[in-house]
Design an enzyme around this catalytic site. Structure first.
Site, PDB file in Angstrom:
ATOM      1  N   GLN A  84      42.933  49.246  43.213  1.00 58.71           N
ATOM      2  CA  GLN A  84      42.279  48.322  42.267  1.00 58.71           C
ATOM      3  C   GLN A  84      43.301  47.838  41.243  1.00 58.71           C
ATOM      4  OE1 GLN A  84      38.959  49.925  40.023  1.00 58.71           O
ATOM      5  NE2 GLN A  84      38.521  47.961  39.052  1.00 58.71           N
ATOM      6  N   HIS A 125      35.027  42.349  47.349  1.00 61.49           N
ATOM      7  CA  HIS A 125      35.764  41.477  48.271  1.00 61.49           C
ATOM      8  C   HIS A 125      34.837  41.184  49.459  1.00 61.49           C
ATOM      9  CE1 HIS A 125      39.949  42.384  46.690  1.00 61.49           C
ATOM     10  NE2 HIS A 125      39.307  43.449  46.251  1.00 61.49           N
ATOM     11  N   HIS A 146      34.600  43.858  41.128  1.00 60.81           N
ATOM     12  CA  HIS A 146      34.609  42.750  42.080  1.00 60.81           C
ATOM     13  C   HIS A 146      34.394  43.264  43.489  1.00 60.81           C
ATOM     14  CE1 HIS A 146      38.723  44.121  41.272  1.00 60.81           C
ATOM     15  NE2 HIS A 146      39.025  43.830  42.528  1.00 60.81           N
ATOM     16  N   ASP A 170      39.780  34.321  46.759  1.00 62.18           N
ATOM     17  CA  ASP A 170      40.904  35.139  46.309  1.00 62.18           C
ATOM     18  C   ASP A 170      42.189  34.310  46.374  1.00 62.18           C
ATOM     19  OD1 ASP A 170      41.339  38.518  46.222  1.00 62.18           O
ATOM     20  OD2 ASP A 170      43.118  37.249  46.461  1.00 62.18           O
ATOM     21  N   ASN A 194      37.434  48.172  45.797  1.00 66.78           N
ATOM     22  CA  ASN A 194      38.495  49.124  45.493  1.00 66.78           C
ATOM     23  C   ASN A 194      38.203  49.763  44.131  1.00 66.78           C
ATOM     24  OD1 ASN A 194      40.035  48.547  47.834  1.00 66.78           O
ATOM     25  ND2 ASN A 194      40.810  46.689  46.884  1.00 66.78           N
TER      26      ASN A 194
END
Ligand code: 5GP
Length: 124
Positions: A104, A112, A110, A40, A97
């Site tokens: 989000q 995390h 995606h 990230d 999210n």
């Protein structure tokens, strides 16, 4: 156009679609034929990796239109990443999210993968 292909088109327009296509750089830590994992840009823990499908799906809000085996594949990729990152002994977390209230910001599914420090609960 079906809802699923419209969603695929929308999510392929995101920054993560551009990463999948190799149009913008990312620090990739794992990849296979179905997914990609990269660090990230704004890490929230010592390890903060995003696992994304190569195929466009805007998020878990579209899970009922996705291939269930792909969703399972992403979870296994998260575990592979956690092992690679040396998180197995101390623990790690997967966060997805979904939508505005959850924060989000990118409409391409995606996961995390977070670890490397004590993570508080409940999340904010
Ligand atoms: P979300 O808030 O949608 O659950 O998570 C999106 C994440 O993507 C954020 O943690 C954000 O820092 C990360 N991100 C956004 N743009 C980029 C980018 O261009 N490259 C990388 N590596 N991460 C990004």
């Amino acid at each position: 156009m079906s809802d699923a292909s419209r969603d695929a088109e929308r999510s392929s327009d995101t920054v993560f679609g551009a990463i999948v296509r190799g149009e913008i750089p990312a620090d990739i830590v794992y990849e296979d034929e179905r997914c990609l994992a990269f660090r990230d840009l704004n890490p929230q823990a010592p390890t903060h990796v995003l696992v994304i499908p190569r195929a466009g799906i805007s998020g878990l809000q579209e899970a009922d239109q996705a291939d269930p085996s792909l969703l399972g594949h992403l979870m296994q990729a998260a575990q592979i990443v956690a092992r690679q990152e040396g998180l197995e002994d101390d623990g790690w977390r997967v966060v997805v999210n979904v939508g505005e209230d959850a924060g989000q910001t990118v409409a391409h599914l995606h996961l995390h993968v977070l670890g490397g420090r004590k993570l508080s609960w409940p999340p904010g």
